[in-house]
Motif scaffolding. Sequence first.
Motif, PDB file in Angstrom:
ATOM      1  N   ARG A 103     -48.150 -11.043  -3.370  1.00  9.87           N
ATOM      2  CA  ARG A 103     -48.896 -11.415  -4.292  1.00  9.87           C
ATOM      3  C   ARG A 103     -49.043 -10.338  -5.088  1.00  9.87           C
ATOM      4  O   ARG A 103     -49.622  -9.800  -6.034  1.00  9.87           O
ATOM      5  CB  ARG A 103     -50.219 -12.384  -3.980  1.00  9.87           C
ATOM      6  CG  ARG A 103     -51.112 -12.532  -5.314  1.00  9.87           C
ATOM      7  CD  ARG A 103     -51.697 -13.632  -4.574  1.00  9.87           C
ATOM      8  NE  ARG A 103     -51.856 -14.215  -3.372  1.00  9.87           N
ATOM      9  CZ  ARG A 103     -52.113 -14.233  -2.518  1.00  9.87           C
ATOM     10  NH1 ARG A 103     -53.254 -12.465  -1.552  1.00  9.87           N
ATOM     11  NH2 ARG A 103     -51.991 -15.421  -1.786  1.00  9.87           N
ATOM     12  N   GLU A 104     -49.724  -9.104  -4.390  1.00  6.64           N
ATOM     13  CA  GLU A 104     -50.446  -7.804  -5.139  1.00  6.64           C
ATOM     14  C   GLU A 104     -49.174  -6.868  -5.704  1.00  6.64           C
ATOM     15  O   GLU A 104     -49.091  -6.627  -6.834  1.00  6.64           O
ATOM     16  CB  GLU A 104     -50.495  -6.661  -3.779  1.00  6.64           C
ATOM     17  CG  GLU A 104     -51.732  -5.251  -4.081  1.00  6.64           C
ATOM     18  CD  GLU A 104     -52.688  -6.034  -4.673  1.00  6.64           C
ATOM     19  OE1 GLU A 104     -53.300  -5.048  -5.649  1.00  6.64           O
ATOM     20  OE2 GLU A 104     -52.812  -7.221  -4.722  1.00  6.64           O
ATOM     21  N   SER A 130     -49.365  -8.902  -9.225  1.00  9.32           N
ATOM     22  CA  SER A 130     -50.424  -8.218 -10.116  1.00  9.32           C
ATOM     23  C   SER A 130     -50.194  -6.442 -10.238  1.00  9.32           C
ATOM     24  O   SER A 130     -50.484  -6.464 -11.361  1.00  9.32           O
ATOM     25  CB  SER A 130     -51.728  -8.136  -8.251  1.00  9.32           C
ATOM     26  OG  SER A 130     -52.644  -9.384  -8.884  1.00  9.32           O
ATOM     27  N   THR A 162     -53.313  -2.972 -14.202  1.00 11.35           N
ATOM     28  CA  THR A 162     -53.594  -2.812 -12.942  1.00 11.35           C
ATOM     29  C   THR A 162     -54.969  -2.548 -12.704  1.00 11.35           C
ATOM     30  O   THR A 162     -55.390  -2.853 -12.384  1.00 11.35           O
ATOM     31  CB  THR A 162     -52.626  -2.204 -11.543  1.00 11.35           C
ATOM     32  OG1 THR A 162     -51.156  -2.189 -12.351  1.00 11.35           O
ATOM     33  CG2 THR A 162     -53.110  -2.033 -10.604  1.00 11.35           C
ATOM     34  N   LEU A 220     -56.707  -4.766 -14.540  1.00  5.78           N
ATOM     35  CA  LEU A 220     -57.698  -6.730 -13.822  1.00  5.78           C
ATOM     36  C   LEU A 220     -58.480  -5.996 -12.564  1.00  5.78           C
ATOM     37  O   LEU A 220     -58.657  -6.774 -12.029  1.00  5.78           O
ATOM     38  CB  LEU A 220     -56.051  -6.639 -13.202  1.00  5.78           C
ATOM     39  CG  LEU A 220     -55.233  -7.402 -14.701  1.00  5.78           C
ATOM     40  CD1 LEU A 220     -53.979  -7.667 -13.899  1.00  5.78           C
ATOM     41  CD2 LEU A 220     -55.709  -8.800 -14.733  1.00  5.78           C
ATOM     42  N   ARG A 250     -61.470  -8.479 -11.368  1.00  8.72           N
ATOM     43  CA  ARG A 250     -62.047  -8.126  -9.718  1.00  8.72           C
ATOM     44  C   ARG A 250     -63.406  -8.317  -9.692  1.00  8.72           C
ATOM     45  O   ARG A 250     -63.415  -8.658  -9.042  1.00  8.72           O
ATOM     46  CB  ARG A 250     -60.817  -7.559  -9.001  1.00  8.72           C
ATOM     47  CG  ARG A 250     -59.264  -8.524  -9.023  1.00  8.72           C
ATOM     48  CD  ARG A 250     -58.291  -7.453  -8.476  1.00  8.72           C
ATOM     49  NE  ARG A 250     -57.166  -8.164  -7.202  1.00  8.72           N
ATOM     50  CZ  ARG A 250     -56.042  -7.426  -7.471  1.00  8.72           C
ATOM     51  NH1 ARG A 250     -55.786  -6.410  -7.245  1.00  8.72           N
ATOM     52  NH2 ARG A 250     -55.132  -8.444  -6.402  1.00  8.72           N
ATOM     53  N   ASP A 280     -57.849 -13.459  -7.010  1.00  3.09           N
ATOM     54  CA  ASP A 280     -56.581 -13.110  -6.736  1.00  3.09           C
ATOM     55  C   ASP A 280     -55.239 -13.029  -7.175  1.00  3.09           C
ATOM     56  O   ASP A 280     -54.132 -12.747  -8.159  1.00  3.09           O
ATOM     57  CB  ASP A 280     -56.423 -12.186  -5.251  1.00  3.09           C
ATOM     58  CG  ASP A 280     -57.163 -11.526  -4.566  1.00  3.09           C
ATOM     59  OD1 ASP A 280     -57.893 -10.601  -5.578  1.00  3.09           O
ATOM     60  OD2 ASP A 280     -57.643 -11.344  -3.470  1.00  3.09           O
ATOM     61  N   VAL A 325     -55.491 -12.751 -11.247  1.00  2.00           N
ATOM     62  CA  VAL A 325     -54.730 -11.770 -12.175  1.00  2.00           C
ATOM     63  C   VAL A 325     -53.732 -11.397 -11.604  1.00  2.00           C
ATOM     64  O   VAL A 325     -52.859 -11.094 -12.557  1.00  2.00           O
ATOM     65  CB  VAL A 325     -55.551 -10.729 -10.947  1.00  2.00           C
ATOM     66  CG1 VAL A 325     -54.580  -9.455 -10.593  1.00  2.00           C
ATOM     67  CG2 VAL A 325     -57.474 -11.047 -10.909  1.00  2.00           C
ATOM     68  N   ALA A 326     -52.954 -12.349 -10.524  1.00  2.00           N
ATOM     69  CA  ALA A 326     -51.824 -12.130 -10.276  1.00  2.00           C
ATOM     70  C   ALA A 326     -50.405 -12.853 -11.406  1.00  2.00           C
ATOM     71  O   ALA A 326     -49.457 -12.402 -11.661  1.00  2.00           O
ATOM     72  CB  ALA A 326     -50.938 -12.736  -8.500  1.00  2.00           C
ATOM     73  N   ARG A 345     -50.851 -11.063 -14.692  1.00  2.00           N
ATOM     74  CA  ARG A 345     -49.747 -10.325 -14.577  1.00  2.00           C
ATOM     75  C   ARG A 345     -48.274 -10.777 -14.977  1.00  2.00           C
ATOM     76  O   ARG A 345     -47.727  -9.511 -16.064  1.00  2.00           O
ATOM     77  CB  ARG A 345     -49.871  -8.728 -13.441  1.00  2.00           C
ATOM     78  CG  ARG A 345     -49.230  -7.895 -13.263  1.00  2.00           C
ATOM     79  CD  ARG A 345     -50.006  -6.838 -14.609  1.00  2.00           C
ATOM     80  NE  ARG A 345     -48.847  -6.341 -14.980  1.00  2.00           N
ATOM     81  CZ  ARG A 345     -49.870  -4.847 -14.367  1.00  2.00           C
ATOM     82  NH1 ARG A 345     -50.936  -4.351 -13.557  1.00  2.00           N
ATOM     83  NH2 ARG A 345     -49.158  -3.531 -14.953  1.00  2.00           N
TER      84      ARG A 345
END
Length: 228
Positions: free
Chosen positions: A24-25, A28, A135, A138, A142, A158, A161-162, A165
């Motif tokens: 997931r990161e 993102s 990045t 976002l 967060r 989170d 956000v992903a 993106r």
Amino acid sequence: MLDDVTQPAQQGDVAAATVADQLRERISRGELLPGAPLRDGALATELQVSRNTLREAVRLLVHEGLVVHQLYKGAAVKRLVVSDVHDIYNARRCFELRAVEESTYSTDAALAALAMPVVQAEQAAAAERWTDVGTHSLGFHRAVVHLLASARLDHFFDIIVAQLRLAFAEFPREPEFQGQWVKRDRDVCDLLQSGRRKEAWTMLRSYLDESERQVVDMVRAAAAARQG
């Protein structure tokens, strides 16, 4: 005896959740783009986990709306449609605008933390690192949601956000899109840190409305280009 049975399952759940967090990161940060295949063998080797753990992590991401299963092709990062974008921005308004309203109760540390991603975005823009600008922008949003001091809301955001993106990835002219938000993030940050919540709310609401319009238009254009 029951503990012997449940402990491996619990460990597997934790491992799958950890892998899902990592993937997931990557989404993102713009490292995994819409349509990118998620090949379980290669990813399992890279992340040093079993294929079963990787597959369970992918199932979690499917549930979050970040990954889809394609017939005969396996899993791939999702491409968003217009209804996804509207849903994302409805959630953003609920989370971010409420965070602004409740910011009077936020800690000094949480308010101070708003500035770091803004500075990072400004530095990235000066260096024309536009993916990094996105990045860090976002990251600022967060930090806004983090003002609510809820780990559950942070985790849910989170995912938002992903998903967002994935929509940003459809823009063919990233500098044109990402560059416009840097100063606006700074303005919202400064207003929040100075306690001017009503002004921050009004500015952020306008910001989210304009961003939604642009993202919807681009998602539609990208879909039309693929079909044409």
